[in-house]
Scaffold this motif. Structure first.
Motif, short mmCIF file in Angstrom:
data_model
loop_
_atom_site.label_atom_id
_atom_site.label_comp_id
_atom_site.label_asym_id
_atom_site.label_seq_id
_atom_site.Cartn_x
_atom_site.Cartn_y
_atom_site.Cartn_z
N SER A 68 8.89 5.77 -12.21
CA SER A 68 8.61 6.39 -10.93
C SER A 68 7.40 5.70 -10.30
N ILE A 69 7.49 5.43 -9.00
CA ILE A 69 6.32 4.91 -8.29
C ILE A 69 5.87 5.91 -7.23
N ASP A 70 6.37 7.13 -7.33
CA ASP A 70 5.93 8.19 -6.43
C ASP A 70 4.69 8.85 -6.97
N GLY A 71 4.27 9.88 -6.31
CA GLY A 71 3.15 10.66 -6.78
C GLY A 71 1.90 10.49 -5.94
N ALA A 72 1.90 9.49 -5.08
CA ALA A 72 0.72 9.28 -4.25
C ALA A 72 0.56 10.43 -3.26
N LEU A 92 5.95 11.06 -0.09
CA LEU A 92 5.76 9.95 0.84
C LEU A 92 4.95 8.85 0.17
N MET A 93 5.16 7.64 0.63
CA MET A 93 4.40 6.52 0.09
C MET A 93 4.24 5.47 1.17
N HIS A 94 3.03 4.99 1.34
CA HIS A 94 2.75 3.94 2.31
C HIS A 94 3.41 2.64 1.84
N ALA A 95 3.91 1.85 2.77
CA ALA A 95 4.58 0.59 2.42
C ALA A 95 3.68 -0.33 1.61
#
Length: 143
Positions: free
Chosen positions: A72-76, A42-45
């Motif tokens: 990749s911009i995931d991982g949060a 999941l990632m906040h807008a």
């Protein structure tokens, strides 16, 4: 190119977990889920927007000799469905009627976070919003 898993599109027929959980707080509608072991990224807008801004500011030559690189911009927030539900329960003071049933698990469901794809992380970027931030934001939109 920036890569995010499981984007939401206007014509996507699948009900999404976060809006369903947020909506159930006020409606009282029960939510029936699979085992809860499914992994979600999941990632906040706000973090998605921040990643786009970082990518737009990359200097010329940041791509090396290749014409296009995928980052990749995931991982949060890589977590399980059960943890997302538990976080909603905490943030909404337990006002969500949910239950888990492994028989409801869908075949070929994502069983690992996007990090398992081995894509490089966007240089100069780190997500800042937590799962609790995402849940509180989702709850705020339903009030």
């Amino acid at each position: 190119m920036l890569f995010r898993s499981d984007p939401v599109a206007p014509d996507d027929p699948r009900p999404k977990l976060v809006p369903r959980l947020a909506g159930s707080v006020d409606s009282g509608s029960p939510i029936r889920l699979g085992s809860g072991r499914q992994v979600m990224s999941l990632m906040h807008a706000d973090d998605v927007v921040a990643a786009i801004a970082v990518a737009a500011r990359l200097p010329d030559g940041a791509f090396g000799e290749e014409r296009m690189v995928t980052w990749s911009i995931d991982g949060a927030i890589t977590t399980t469905v059960a943890e997302v539900v538990a976080t909603f329960q905490r943030c909404a003071s337990g006002r969500i009627d949910s239950s888990f049933d492994p028989a409801r698990d869908r075949p070929r469901e994502m069983s690992h976070g996007i990090g398992a794809l081995g894509l490089p992380t966007l240089p100069g970027y780190a997500a800042r919003r937590s799962l609790e931030d995402l849940v509180r934001s989702a709850l705020d939109t339903t009030r």
